[in-house]
Design a protein around this motif. Structure first.
Motif, PDB file in Angstrom:
ATOM      1  N   UNK A   1      35.776  41.608  38.443  1.00 11.55           N
ATOM      2  CA  UNK A   1      37.164  41.720  38.050  1.00 11.55           C
ATOM      3  C   UNK A   1      38.047  42.079  39.221  1.00 11.55           C
ATOM      4  N   UNK A   2      37.484  42.858  40.153  1.00 12.53           N
ATOM      5  CA  UNK A   2      38.322  43.298  41.259  1.00 12.53           C
ATOM      6  C   UNK A   2      38.776  42.127  42.109  1.00 12.53           C
ATOM      7  N   UNK A   3      37.956  41.072  42.165  1.00 13.29           N
ATOM      8  CA  UNK A   3      38.317  39.993  43.071  1.00 13.29           C
ATOM      9  C   UNK A   3      39.154  38.918  42.385  1.00 13.29           C
ATOM     10  N   UNK A   4      39.133  38.903  41.052  1.00 13.78           N
ATOM     11  CA  UNK A   4      39.947  37.885  40.394  1.00 13.78           C
ATOM     12  C   UNK A   4      41.288  38.504  40.034  1.00 13.78           C
ATOM     13  N   UNK A   5      42.342  37.740  40.237  1.00 18.23           N
ATOM     14  CA  UNK A   5      43.645  38.310  39.902  1.00 18.23           C
ATOM     15  C   UNK A   5      44.444  37.299  39.108  1.00 18.23           C
TER      16      UNK A   5
END
Lengths: 227, 811
Positions: free
Chosen positions: B704-708
């Motif tokens: 989740x941290x890398x998808x925005x």
């Protein structure tokens, strides 16, 4: 100034609506996870060509903050560049912008998992930094006190009378604060996700970013049970 | 004249059948490069499409693929396969028929590529995928005919555009390829014909006998319909009575949520336990297949459905169609009615059930339109360029290409015939380099131009990603719902992620006719149990909210001109008469504005009759202007004919609200930052290949941290590259669809500044139902912040926390 004030290890801090942390007593500004040049890395690694404006957008927001507060020290809490190759790929005008920001102040790059080692950009490169009662590092460590870190990109989720709000947030308790990601192209990790639960086992407070810094208690229990 | 081989005659004769005239005619004109057949449901359309193929293949001499059949539904492809194999087996014809859809196994698909069947039944997406392979020329080597079924439905979406681009490709591979389109009754057959044919080829249109007029009426009930709402709960008993009296009844609804509520209520009242099922696009595939099988086996007396049953799967013995809620659109109503009585030349029987008082008026207007055979429809726009971008990527997967050749090929598709060279170049540039004003990706560009001038993928491995993201259907942010249990639990269906986010454990909602209890979210799957101890909230489904068509709105306005309404039930006629007495009835060439106080707030009701989406947009725009004028609007609610605004200040002069110039300007500013634009951008960016599709395979959100959010990309582009191709495409699309500004302009044009402002001391009869409408919209901006502030303060106080103080760790 629109902010949320709290204390950590005796230091009076302000969580700003932009996601930056301000320590007025020592004129220190901390930001985390800038992920500069992310678009370049994504293109290199996956072939997707995202709008290549993320670095200038991030730097523009940082510039606004720096010119308003005139900090003596700026600490970038790691993952400042999406990787070391990306650090070398800033365009000339972006380099100029960055250099102008660093001019006349102590600029500290804390190493992150994305950007270990030194880049060619000015400033000091450290694994961590102690200032008074506080320690600045990229990833929170067990048993730490007075710790300021980033890495997790915490994001709060609230249901307001049937509509959901999703915003990057600070998380803090008596021992530590975790900063939201400051970079333009960054996503978030739910404030109740297991890694954040482990860091904040007791009562914790979230400060939502946006037009106003808004404090909200992190929901306890139930959602964590649905892991 | 071309005749059928003897085996066919014997086969028809053995059943006491003879070919319909239009089936014979299709056979006679089998050599036409393109041909469109318009036939009502049940008119033997599919057989008419296939007869020439069967005749040509009967001698067993053809090698390889002969006919490609494309339908919008996987289920339809499978269904046609069954229907076609029967006569082929009975006539002992040497013809191999296979289907190929997203459900076909990997080994089967591999085998089909090596050894294609004579007839391949597929969907636009699977066909696009086939054309992306390097061996496409070999796969399609024998191809002679393409049949596009339900082309009227395909033509309404980007799937149709994708199909036509794929056909352009196939036509290059097979210059003598013949195209056949099969369509239900439509308002503008010529438009469908030019959509189908290779531009600028002519495309003759054959019309089957439309059959007798349908037997259609409004369901009369003892109870009057309520003032508002879409549930039609008042009609449950009357509908059950109809189900009892017929063999099989299809009960159509406009939205999935309404279908769920109605089905729930139907079960509560179904004392005899009549077998009734529910079918809609958000149900798990397993659930849908079960209902379909029961239907085919004749085990169901009724089926509650949405548009997922609109298309021509043969359900056999349906003898009644019930449409619950105003039909919104006459053409779709006619197509739905056709679902009843699948026998040729027997009238279809249908009943309309208005869900509320205003829908009574709309139903009567729709009945008149059906009798007058006055169909409606918005003209089809130009081929969307995001689909073209994807097509360029697909072409590149298949091998190096020449840009000039591709441009000529693309403009041979009717929808892209007016595409300019510059527009094409911009799409190619976007695909190759991102198309940004800032040239950033010289090293990493997606397509490269070789020394010989051909374009190719920079990294051939990218083909895999491109294929995975292929298609134009957007499953916008749905999460799966499962019953909690061992082995993952039974899948029930999908709900919107946004809705899932507002659920708290213990809350209940309806899905697939069951009330389920939300237990928690695990790995992006909503887990539920069957403990229904509370009133359900309604699951929010993405299903399209249709707006009442322009033609139908005009019919209603014409009805309002009458002195009396003998064709309406008394309760509704009296309601309109009362409105005329205390205020005005809206007129086509004037805007009616009513102002009145209610419960301490000032209210303004604007009647524009521009359809739900446009009225919603008008609400956003006028509240913005009222805000600027210091009238402090607090919120509004819209339906198909009016928008009701409440606030603190009383409106004295409505004229400035509708001044076209300023309205357009306000619209432009508002539009840019609007959530609808962001949602549209996400879909455009996905189709054009900028961002990967949210694959349902569970791999999304891994990190989740890398998808925005794509909203960030939208905001960034708007700020730094406002002229970018994708913003242009997004705008074009939003204007047509959810924002529907075109209809606001139509309203402004027909009323030309003629505004009637009526000030009253109480609510008017026509405005009253709006108070009961759901989906009220708070005026954005400060409103949300204030809500958040209150909620934050409440939560902090409840938690015993003091803002700013140190936190004491509780262990």
């Amino acid at each position: 100034m629109n902010h949320h004030a709290f204390t950590l290890g005796g230091a009076a801090l302000a969580a700003l609506p932009s996601g930056a942390l301000w320590w007025p007593e020592v004129d220190l500004l901390a930001v985390s996870d800038l992920h500069l040049a992310k678009s370049e890395r994504v293109a290199r690694r996956s072939g997707a060509m995202l709008p290549p404006y993320d670095s200038r957008a991030t730097l523009a927001r940082l510039r606004a903050e720096v010119s308003r507060l005139a900090p003596r020290t700026v600490i970038c809490l790691g993952d400042s560049f999406d990787d070391l190759a990306a650090a070398g790929s800033l365009r000339p005008d972006e380099r100029t912008d960055l250099a102008a920001l660093q001019e006349g102040r102590d600029w500290v790059w804390i190493e992150g998992n994305h950007d270990p080692g030194a880049s060619s950009h000015g400033g000091r490169h450290l694994r961590e930094l102690r200032v008074g009662p506080l320690v600045f590092r990229h990833i929170a460590e067990d048993g730490a006190a007075g710790e300021v870190s980033g890495h997790y990109h915490p994001k709060a989720r609230l249901a307001l009378r049937g509509r959901a709000i999703n915003r990057p947030c600070f998380l803090y308790d008596a021992a530590r604060v975790v900063l939201p990601a400051y970079g333009t192209y960054t996503g978030g990790l739910d404030w109740c996700a297991p890694p954040l639960r482990r860091l904040f086992p007791g009562a914790a407070c979230a400060v939502l970013t946006g037009t106003h810094a808004r404090a909200v208690p992190v929901p306890a229990g139930e959602r964590a049970a649905s892991r | 004249m071309r005749t059928l081989p003897p085996a066919f005659h014997d086969w028809f004769a053995s059943r006491g059948w003879s070919p319909h005239p239009h089936q014979q005619e299709m056979l006679e004109r089998a050599d036409a490069p393109s041909l469109l057949l318009i036939a009502p449901t049940g008119g033997g359309k599919t057989l008419a499409g296939f007869l020439p193929t069967l005749a040509e293949l009967a001698d067993g001499r053809h090698r390889g693929l002969h006919t490609l059949y494309v339908s919008p539904l996987k289920a339809l492809a499978a269904d046609i396969g069954r229907n076609l194999r029967a006569p082929v087996a009975e006539m002992d014809l040497p013809i191999r028929i296979e289907d190929r859809t997203g459900d076909t196994s990997y080994t089967q698909r591999q085998r089909q590529r090596g050894d294609p069947p004579h007839i391949l039944l597929t969907t636009p997406e699977s066909l696009a995928l086939l054309t992306s392979y390097e061996d496409a020329p070999r796969i399609f080597a024998g191809l002679s005919r393409v049949i596009a079924d339900e082309i009227h439905a395909l033509a309404e979406s980007k799937r149709g555009d994708q199909l036509m681009l794929a056909l352009a490709r196939l036509q290059t591979l097979r210059p003598n390829l013949r195209r056949v389109g099969l369509s239900a009754t439509v308002e503008d057959p010529a438009a469908i014909a030019s959509f189908l044919a290779r531009h600028p080829d002519p495309c003759p249109i054959l019309y089957a006998d439309p059959g007798p007029d349908p037997d259609i009426a409004m369901l009369t009930t003892d109870a009057a319909p309520p003032w508002s709402g879409g549930g039609a709960a008042y009609a449950i008993q009357a509908v059950l009575e109809q189900v009892r009296r017929h063999r099989t009844t299809l009960i159509f609804h406009n939205t999935r949520a309404q279908a769920e509520i109605f089905f729930h209520n139907l079960w509560l009242a179904n004392d005899e336990g009549l077998p009734i099922g529910i079918h809609h696009g958000s149900l798990a595939r397993e659930q849908r297949l079960k209902v379909e099988a029961a239907m085919v086996a004749g085990e169901l007396r009724a089926i509650v459905a949405t548009g997922s049953l609109d298309l021509g799967i043969d359900w056999g013995d349906v003898d009644l169609v019930i449409q619950v809620g105003a039909p919104k659109n006459v053409k779709r109503l006619v197509q739905r009615i056709g679902r009843a009585n699948h026998r040729y030349n027997a009238p279809s029987k249908a009943l309309l059930v208005p869900a509320n008082r205003f829908e009574v008026v709309e139903c009567v207007a729709a009945l008149e339109a059906v009798r007058a055979r006055d169909l409606d429809g918005e003209p089809r726009g130009r081929g969307p360029r995001d689909v073209l971008c994807q097509h360029i990527l697909i072409t590149a997967c298949a091998g190096p290409f020449d840009a000039g050749d591709l441009y000529r090929e693309v403009t041979s598709a009717g929808a892209y015939a007016t595409l300019t060279q510059a527009e094409f170049d911009a799409c190619l540039d976007f695909v190759a380099t991102g198309g940004y004003a800032l040239r950033a990706y010289d090293r990493w560009q997606r397509l490269k131009r070789r020394a010989d001038g051909l374009w190719q993928l920079r990294d051939p491995r990218a083909a895999r990603d491109i294929r995975m993201n292929l298609g134009t259907i957007m499953d916008t942010d749905l999460v799966k719902v499962r019953l909690r249990g061992r082995g993952g639990g039974t899948p029930l269906g999908e709900i919107e992620e946004g809705f899932a986010a507002t659920l708290t454990p213990g809350e209940t909602f309806l899905i697939g006719g069951q009330i389920v209890r939300y237990e928690g979210l695990r790995e992006m799957i909503v887990e539920v149990t069957r403990r229904a101890d509370r009133e359900p909230r309604i699951a929010a489904f993405m299903g399209t909210k249709f707006a009442t068509s322009t033609q139908l709105s005009h019919r209603i306005l014409r009805m309002f001109e009458q002195q009396a309404w003998p064709e309406l039930p008394r309760h509704t006629a009296e309601w309109l008469a009362l409105q005329r007495r205390v205020s005005h009835l809206p007129q086509a060439d004037r805007i009616l504005v009513e102002s009145f106080p209610w419960e301490g707030r000032e209210h303004t009701c604007i009647y524009g009759f521009a359809g739900r989406n446009a009225m919603q947009t008008l609400g956003l725009l006028t509240t913005q202007r009222m805000d600027a004028a210091g009238l402090d609007p607090l919120g509004f609610v819209a339906n198909d004919y009016a928008v009701l605004i409440w606030g603190l200040g009383r409106l004295e002069d409505p004229t400035p609200l509708f001044e076209g110039e300023g309205l357009r300007e306000a619209f432009e500013t508002w539009l840019a930052g609007n959530a609808v634009m962001k949602r549209t951008f996400k879909s455009v960016a996905t189709i054009a290949g900028l961002i990967p599709r949210n694959n349902a395979q569970g791999q999304r959100r891994k990190a989740r941290q890398t998808s925005f959010s794509s909203d960030i990309l939208y905001d960034t582009l708007r700020r730094y590259d406002p002229g970018h191709l994708l913003l242009e495409v997004t705008r074009e699309e939003a204007l047509r669809g959810l924002v529907d500004f075109g209809r606001i302009e139509e309203m402004l044009a027909r009323t030309a500044g003629r505004i009637d402002h009526v000030s009253l001391d109480r609510v008017t009869p026509l405005a009253a139902p709006l108070f009961l409408e759901p989906s009220r919209v708070p005026v954005e901006g400060r409103g949300t912040e204030r809500l958040l502030e209150e909620e934050a303060a409440r939560l902090m106080a409840e938690a015993g926390l003091e803002a700013g103080g140190p936190l004491v760790r509780q262990r």
